[in-house]
Design an enzyme around this catalytic site. Sequence first.
Site: not given
Ligand code: UFG
Length: 341
Positions: A53, A143
């Site tokens: 770790d 994050y």
């Molecule tokens: N979303 C849903 N339902 C779900 C999962 C996600 O509607 O079950 C939506 C989220 O609200 C968001 C979009 O889908 O609007 C994308 O969500 P993700 O969780 O797939 O990805 P994020 O954009 O939140 O995050 C990802 C990475 C992060 C990074 C980010 C930068 O996980 O590490 O992209 O864009 F910081």
Amino acid sequence: MSQNILVCGGAGYIGSHMVRLLRRSGHVVTVFDNFSQGHRAALPDDVSVIEGDLCDPSALVRAFAAGPFDAVYHFAALISVGESVTAPDLYYRNNVVGALNLLDAMRGAGCDRIVFSSTAAIFGNPETDLIDESHRRAPLNPYGWSKLMMEQILADHAHAFGVRSVSFRYFNAAGADPTGAIGEAHDPETHLIPNILLAAMGVRSGLEIFGDDYDTRDGTCVRDYIHVDDIASAHLAALGLMDAEPGAHAFNLGNGRGFTNLDVIDAARDVTGRDIPVRVGPRRPGDAAMLVADSTKARNRLDWTPEVPDILDIMKTAWTWHQAPAYGPFAVEHTAERSAK
Ligand code: UFG
């Protein structure tokens, strides 16, 4: 020329794709992973593995005793935006303290090159449609802050200790190795594309969309999806840049095209041919409305060209993986579904 590389978090989603690319390119790889999220089965059988770790300095001493390493790739971080809002202590400890321990261990061992996984989340809600490297940073969640702090720490380490680094701000990593041998397998799975495909498989009962009242084309969030192997190929090119130019470099990695969450569901319906039930829930804390990259700098400075830029092609590789994942929390359910047919 073959280099000796330490890959921290090499058993995780992006790390495991990087391990394969480094080995295909003739480099010698040692993986350091605590297996909290990573999977042993994602690693080639004959790769050297040190279990440990980043928050345990003695584990890092063990890792560097296996060197000397020419460079370190650092993928070992916590990545859930939502979780970081409720558990910021975890995020700062793992993503900042752990990475500082890694930098200390590198300095102790005389290793001065590191490629660092940063994120689009450092930008917060952008002021322009396309986000280039000069865009204002304003994270919306711990994050994003943890990654921005590390970028600053790397810049300061360049100045004080001559550490050479490249930080890559990933937009939305997606897809899988085209063979389907490795892919995305988080536990819990929070990302959009895997959740859509798990709904298509019937492993999850439909997909919840987090908010449809954003100021975007159809009210759902907009993201820029980039294939995991294209992220890995930029990381490979970073070795040459660190040789050629000292200092702390940073690049945005995306395809420059924004897809709403509903667009992504449509793409998944096209690729899978399956019904995907969708319901709308509340917004998820910490989400930005729109994140789309301007990656001109990476294309020019790293001579980098994404090979799988099309969302349908990205989705196809993810679908190949999700239909028969070799490991991860849904491997058993899938096996059960297959044997029931
Ligand atoms: N979303 C849903 N339902 C779900 C999962 C996600 O509607 O079950 C939506 C989220 O609200 C968001 C979009 O889908 O609007 C994308 O969500 P993700 O969780 O797939 O990805 P994020 O954009 O939140 O995050 C990802 C990475 C992060 C990074 C980010 C930068 O996980 O590490 O992209 O864009 F910081």
